[in-house]
Design a protein around this motif. Structure first.
Motif, PDB file in Angstrom:
ATOM      1  N   LEU A 298       0.796  -1.269  -0.083  1.00 16.94           N
ATOM      2  CA  LEU A 298       0.103  -0.141  -0.011  1.00 16.94           C
ATOM      3  C   LEU A 298       0.934   1.331  -0.111  1.00 16.94           C
ATOM      4  CD1 LEU A 298      -2.917  -1.033   2.572  1.00 16.94           C
ATOM      5  CD2 LEU A 298      -2.929  -1.159   0.070  1.00 16.94           C
ATOM      6  N   GLU A 299       2.057   1.319   0.463  1.00 16.52           N
ATOM      7  CA  GLU A 299       2.939   2.281   0.290  1.00 16.52           C
ATOM      8  C   GLU A 299       3.118   2.880  -0.855  1.00 16.52           C
ATOM      9  OE1 GLU A 299       4.980   3.996   3.229  1.00 16.52           O
ATOM     10  OE2 GLU A 299       2.931   3.058   3.751  1.00 16.52           O
ATOM     11  N   MET A 300       3.036   2.014  -2.121  1.00 16.50           N
ATOM     12  CA  MET A 300       3.225   2.281  -3.564  1.00 16.50           C
ATOM     13  C   MET A 300       1.858   3.049  -3.933  1.00 16.50           C
ATOM     14  SD  MET A 300       6.434   1.488  -3.992  1.00 16.50           S
ATOM     15  CE  MET A 300       6.678   1.619  -5.606  1.00 16.50           C
ATOM     16  N   VAL A 301       0.577   2.326  -3.471  1.00 13.58           N
ATOM     17  CA  VAL A 301      -0.441   2.843  -3.769  1.00 13.58           C
ATOM     18  C   VAL A 301      -0.680   4.247  -3.275  1.00 13.58           C
ATOM     19  CG1 VAL A 301      -3.019   2.402  -3.706  1.00 13.58           C
ATOM     20  CG2 VAL A 301      -1.483   0.410  -4.054  1.00 13.58           C
ATOM     21  N   LEU A 302      -0.056   4.536  -2.048  1.00  8.77           N
ATOM     22  CA  LEU A 302      -0.376   5.604  -1.163  1.00  8.77           C
ATOM     23  C   LEU A 302       0.682   6.670  -1.853  1.00  8.77           C
ATOM     24  CD1 LEU A 302      -0.641   4.407   2.522  1.00  8.77           C
ATOM     25  CD2 LEU A 302      -2.385   5.480   1.107  1.00  8.77           C
ATOM     26  N   GLY A 303       1.313   6.406  -2.805  1.00 14.69           N
ATOM     27  CA  GLY A 303       2.334   7.522  -3.528  1.00 14.69           C
ATOM     28  C   GLY A 303       3.478   7.665  -2.989  1.00 14.69           C
ATOM     29  N   ARG A 304       4.137   6.711  -2.227  1.00 13.92           N
ATOM     30  CA  ARG A 304       5.220   6.839  -1.522  1.00 13.92           C
ATOM     31  C   ARG A 304       6.043   5.765  -2.039  1.00 13.92           C
ATOM     32  NH1 ARG A 304       1.969   7.983   3.437  1.00 13.92           N
ATOM     33  NH2 ARG A 304       1.928   5.855   3.800  1.00 13.92           N
ATOM     34  N   GLY A 305       7.508   5.878  -1.648  1.00 18.21           N
ATOM     35  CA  GLY A 305       8.397   4.696  -2.016  1.00 18.21           C
ATOM     36  C   GLY A 305       8.373   3.617  -1.091  1.00 18.21           C
ATOM     37  N   LEU A 306       9.145   2.765  -1.266  1.00 19.83           N
ATOM     38  CA  LEU A 306       9.152   1.447  -0.273  1.00 19.83           C
ATOM     39  C   LEU A 306      10.654   1.443   0.181  1.00 19.83           C
ATOM     40  CD1 LEU A 306       7.274  -0.539   0.760  1.00 19.83           C
ATOM     41  CD2 LEU A 306       8.004  -2.044  -0.936  1.00 19.83           C
ATOM     42  N   PRO A 307      11.223   2.142   0.926  1.00 22.71           N
ATOM     43  CA  PRO A 307      12.722   1.933   1.424  1.00 22.71           C
ATOM     44  C   PRO A 307      12.759   0.909   2.055  1.00 22.71           C
ATOM     45  CG  PRO A 307      11.525   3.759   2.676  1.00 22.71           C
ATOM     46  CD  PRO A 307      10.704   3.368   1.599  1.00 22.71           C
ATOM     47  N   LEU A 308      13.949   0.014   1.712  1.00 22.17           N
ATOM     48  CA  LEU A 308      14.171  -1.136   2.316  1.00 22.17           C
ATOM     49  C   LEU A 308      15.519  -1.240   3.479  1.00 22.17           C
ATOM     50  CD1 LEU A 308      14.081  -3.538  -0.891  1.00 22.17           C
ATOM     51  CD2 LEU A 308      12.315  -3.058   0.885  1.00 22.17           C
ATOM     52  N   ASP A 309      15.746  -0.262   4.017  1.00 22.40           N
ATOM     53  CA  ASP A 309      16.664  -0.119   5.316  1.00 22.40           C
ATOM     54  C   ASP A 309      15.833  -0.629   6.512  1.00 22.40           C
ATOM     55  OD1 ASP A 309      15.969   2.602   6.870  1.00 22.40           O
ATOM     56  OD2 ASP A 309      15.306   2.609   4.728  1.00 22.40           O
ATOM     57  N   ILE A 310      16.414  -1.212   7.322  1.00 27.46           N
ATOM     58  CA  ILE A 310      15.962  -1.866   8.662  1.00 27.46           C
ATOM     59  C   ILE A 310      14.933  -0.967   9.206  1.00 27.46           C
ATOM     60  CG2 ILE A 310      17.948  -2.038   9.956  1.00 27.46           C
ATOM     61  CD1 ILE A 310      15.263  -4.863   9.242  1.00 27.46           C
ATOM     62  N   GLU A 311      15.745   0.243   9.318  1.00 28.37           N
ATOM     63  CA  GLU A 311      15.004   1.427  10.288  1.00 28.37           C
ATOM     64  C   GLU A 311      13.649   1.601   9.671  1.00 28.37           C
ATOM     65  OE1 GLU A 311      19.170   2.321  10.876  1.00 28.37           O
ATOM     66  OE2 GLU A 311      17.884   1.551   9.083  1.00 28.37           O
ATOM     67  N   SER A 312      13.452   1.711   8.277  1.00 29.27           N
ATOM     68  CA  SER A 312      12.352   2.176   7.804  1.00 29.27           C
ATOM     69  C   SER A 312      11.084   0.968   7.958  1.00 29.27           C
ATOM     70  CB  SER A 312      12.237   2.433   6.264  1.00 29.27           C
ATOM     71  OG  SER A 312      13.090   3.700   6.248  1.00 29.27           O
TER      72      SER A 312
ATOM     73  N   GLY B 145       4.199  -0.212  13.505  1.00 26.17           N
ATOM     74  CA  GLY B 145       2.896   0.250  13.051  1.00 26.17           C
ATOM     75  C   GLY B 145       2.243  -1.260  12.745  1.00 26.17           C
ATOM     76  N   ARG B 146       0.908  -1.075  12.672  1.00 25.09           N
ATOM     77  CA  ARG B 146       0.264  -2.289  12.306  1.00 25.09           C
ATOM     78  C   ARG B 146       0.159  -2.816  10.727  1.00 25.09           C
ATOM     79  NH1 ARG B 146      -5.279  -4.237  13.344  1.00 25.09           N
ATOM     80  NH2 ARG B 146      -5.289  -6.505  14.337  1.00 25.09           N
ATOM     81  N   ARG B 147       1.133  -2.663  10.309  1.00 22.80           N
ATOM     82  CA  ARG B 147       1.297  -2.865   8.717  1.00 22.80           C
ATOM     83  C   ARG B 147       1.929  -4.254   8.065  1.00 22.80           C
ATOM     84  NH1 ARG B 147       1.189   1.670   5.734  1.00 22.80           N
ATOM     85  NH2 ARG B 147       1.328   0.412   3.987  1.00 22.80           N
ATOM     86  N   GLY B 148       1.815  -4.392   7.145  1.00 18.44           N
ATOM     87  CA  GLY B 148       2.529  -5.569   6.432  1.00 18.44           C
ATOM     88  C   GLY B 148       3.705  -5.350   5.368  1.00 18.44           C
ATOM     89  N   GLY B 149       3.565  -5.930   4.419  1.00 17.23           N
ATOM     90  CA  GLY B 149       4.634  -5.864   3.395  1.00 17.23           C
ATOM     91  C   GLY B 149       4.455  -6.519   2.461  1.00 17.23           C
ATOM     92  N   CYS B 150       5.404  -6.497   1.235  1.00 13.10           N
ATOM     93  CA  CYS B 150       5.561  -7.082   0.138  1.00 13.10           C
ATOM     94  C   CYS B 150       6.559  -8.102   0.468  1.00 13.10           C
ATOM     95  CB  CYS B 150       5.423  -6.406  -1.120  1.00 13.10           C
ATOM     96  SG  CYS B 150       7.131  -5.333  -1.440  1.00 13.10           S
ATOM     97  N   CYS B 151       7.158  -8.719  -0.946  1.00 12.75           N
ATOM     98  CA  CYS B 151       8.192  -9.667  -0.514  1.00 12.75           C
ATOM     99  C   CYS B 151       9.485  -9.316   0.053  1.00 12.75           C
ATOM    100  CB  CYS B 151       8.285 -10.651  -1.767  1.00 12.75           C
ATOM    101  SG  CYS B 151       9.234  -9.873  -2.914  1.00 12.75           S
ATOM    102  N   TYR B 152       9.928  -7.863  -0.439  1.00  8.59           N
ATOM    103  CA  TYR B 152      11.106  -7.479  -0.278  1.00  8.59           C
ATOM    104  C   TYR B 152      11.354  -7.147   1.164  1.00  8.59           C
ATOM    105  CZ  TYR B 152      10.567  -7.151  -5.290  1.00  8.59           C
ATOM    106  OH  TYR B 152      10.391  -7.470  -6.800  1.00  8.59           O
ATOM    107  N   ASP B 153      10.141  -6.284   1.927  1.00  2.65           N
ATOM    108  CA  ASP B 153      10.422  -5.564   3.042  1.00  2.65           C
ATOM    109  C   ASP B 153      10.164  -6.855   4.024  1.00  2.65           C
ATOM    110  OD1 ASP B 153       8.003  -5.531   2.219  1.00  2.65           O
ATOM    111  OD2 ASP B 153       7.454  -3.236   2.903  1.00  2.65           O
ATOM    112  N   GLN B 154       9.251  -7.842   3.539  1.00  9.67           N
ATOM    113  CA  GLN B 154       8.773  -8.943   4.644  1.00  9.67           C
ATOM    114  C   GLN B 154      10.266  -9.578   4.905  1.00  9.67           C
ATOM    115  OE1 GLN B 154       5.727 -10.320   5.997  1.00  9.67           O
ATOM    116  NE2 GLN B 154       4.208  -9.418   4.652  1.00  9.67           N
ATOM    117  N   SER B 155      10.701  -9.999   3.611  1.00  8.30           N
ATOM    118  CA  SER B 155      12.285 -10.676   3.604  1.00  8.30           C
ATOM    119  C   SER B 155      13.200 -10.059   4.326  1.00  8.30           C
ATOM    120  CB  SER B 155      12.510 -11.407   2.039  1.00  8.30           C
ATOM    121  OG  SER B 155      11.386 -12.156   1.693  1.00  8.30           O
ATOM    122  N   VAL B 156      13.349  -8.686   4.223  1.00  8.81           N
ATOM    123  CA  VAL B 156      14.546  -8.132   4.859  1.00  8.81           C
ATOM    124  C   VAL B 156      14.266  -8.198   6.611  1.00  8.81           C
ATOM    125  CG1 VAL B 156      15.411  -5.985   5.355  1.00  8.81           C
ATOM    126  CG2 VAL B 156      15.046  -6.683   3.009  1.00  8.81           C
ATOM    127  N   LEU B 157      12.971  -7.874   6.932  1.00  6.67           N
ATOM    128  CA  LEU B 157      12.459  -8.160   8.181  1.00  6.67           C
ATOM    129  C   LEU B 157      12.967  -9.474   8.804  1.00  6.67           C
ATOM    130  CD1 LEU B 157      11.639  -6.693  10.638  1.00  6.67           C
ATOM    131  CD2 LEU B 157       9.326  -7.112   9.918  1.00  6.67           C
TER     132      LEU B 157
END
Length: 276
Positions: free
Chosen positions: A49-63, A71-83
């Protein structure tokens, strides 16, 4: 122990474990790996949804931590896998990232756009993908030709094709269905950055425009695509209904365990209405 690759000092393991409902003090065993993948999958829905909301999807661990753990959010394969990789690494697992070519039933050559991780444990390698969305696994599967596991009502298998290509498959009502193909070439955070850039900005982008949220349980898969909600059972039975804008916030919370702040919810409602 090798220098941390995915999280390091910036990663807060205790906060992550609290978010997924597990106690501290885990050790790198197969039981822990199974429990962690189960807990992660239950806690974090698939969404971009970050992309749909018009934002980027940074993959650094802090973000990623701020969005998914804080927050109570999910993610796509990249951020899920990094976490997930950061958590595994912090517990003491031997983690390697991989890249896959999506098939979804079609044996055509596509770019490597899916990112996931594997774990080496007691001389064996385990596929531990937490970010494949609606067709995703709930637990690890041993990387071995002919591996077959049942997870809840879902059955998965691995097949080794020629050229050292592994294929993850799901058993559908009409037979085996290829999900994706991969080789055991190691990948790194910078590779995930490039995959995400292609998926989000490249030709045929899948991370912008449409709203997609997915969640898998033992005996049901939920998918919200724009204003269409699907409920799929292991026997192939599917129920589809249209969702109204009024019920969207409660639906995201109760079915997908996802909560947006008021500003994001307002933006998402406008996107939702544009697809009616």
């Amino acid at each position: 122990m090798a220098e941390a690759t995915w999280g390091g000092p910036a990663f807060d393991l205790d906060a992550y474990l609290a978010r997924v409902g597990l106690e501290p003090g885990l050790t790198p065993t197969l039981d822990t790996l199974r429990a962690l993948q189960r807990a992660h999958t239950a806690a974090f829905p698939f969404e971009y949804l970050e992309m749909v909301l018009g934002r980027g999807l940074p993959l650094d661990i802090e973000s990623i931590q701020n969005r998914m753990v804080g927050g109570r959010r999910g993610g796509c394969c990249y951020d899920q896998s990094v976490l997930f990789a950061a958590a595994l690494e912090a517990i003491g697992f031997d983690v390697t990232a991989r890249g896959a070519r999506i098939r979804l039933g079609a044996k055509v050559l596509r770019a490597v756009t899916h990112g996931f991780v594997t774990v080496a444990l007691d001389g064996e390698e385990w596929l531990t993908d937490v970010g494949f969305g609606g067709e995703g696994m709930l637990e690890p599967i041993l990387i071995c030709d002919g591996s077959e596991v049942q997870q809840g009502g879902w059955t998965f298998g691995l097949e080794l094709e020629e050229d050292d290509t592994w294929v993850l498959r799901s058993l559908h009502g009409d037979g085996w269905f290829d999900l994706y193909a991969f080789r055991m070439e190691p990948r790194y955070p910078i590779d995930f950055d490039m995959m995400q850039h292609y998926a989000g900005a490249g030709s045929g982008s899948v991370l912008a425009g449409s709203m997609v949220v997915q969640r898998t349980e033992d005996h049901v898969r939920w998918t919200l695509t724009n204003n269409s909600l699907s409920r799929i059972q292991p026997d192939g039975a599917i129920e589809v209904r249209q969702v109204t804008v009024e019920e969207l916030p409660e639906l995201l919370d109760s079915v997908f365990h996802l909560t947006l702040d008021p500003t994001d919810a307002e933006i998402l409602v406008k996107v939702f209405e544009s697809h009616r």
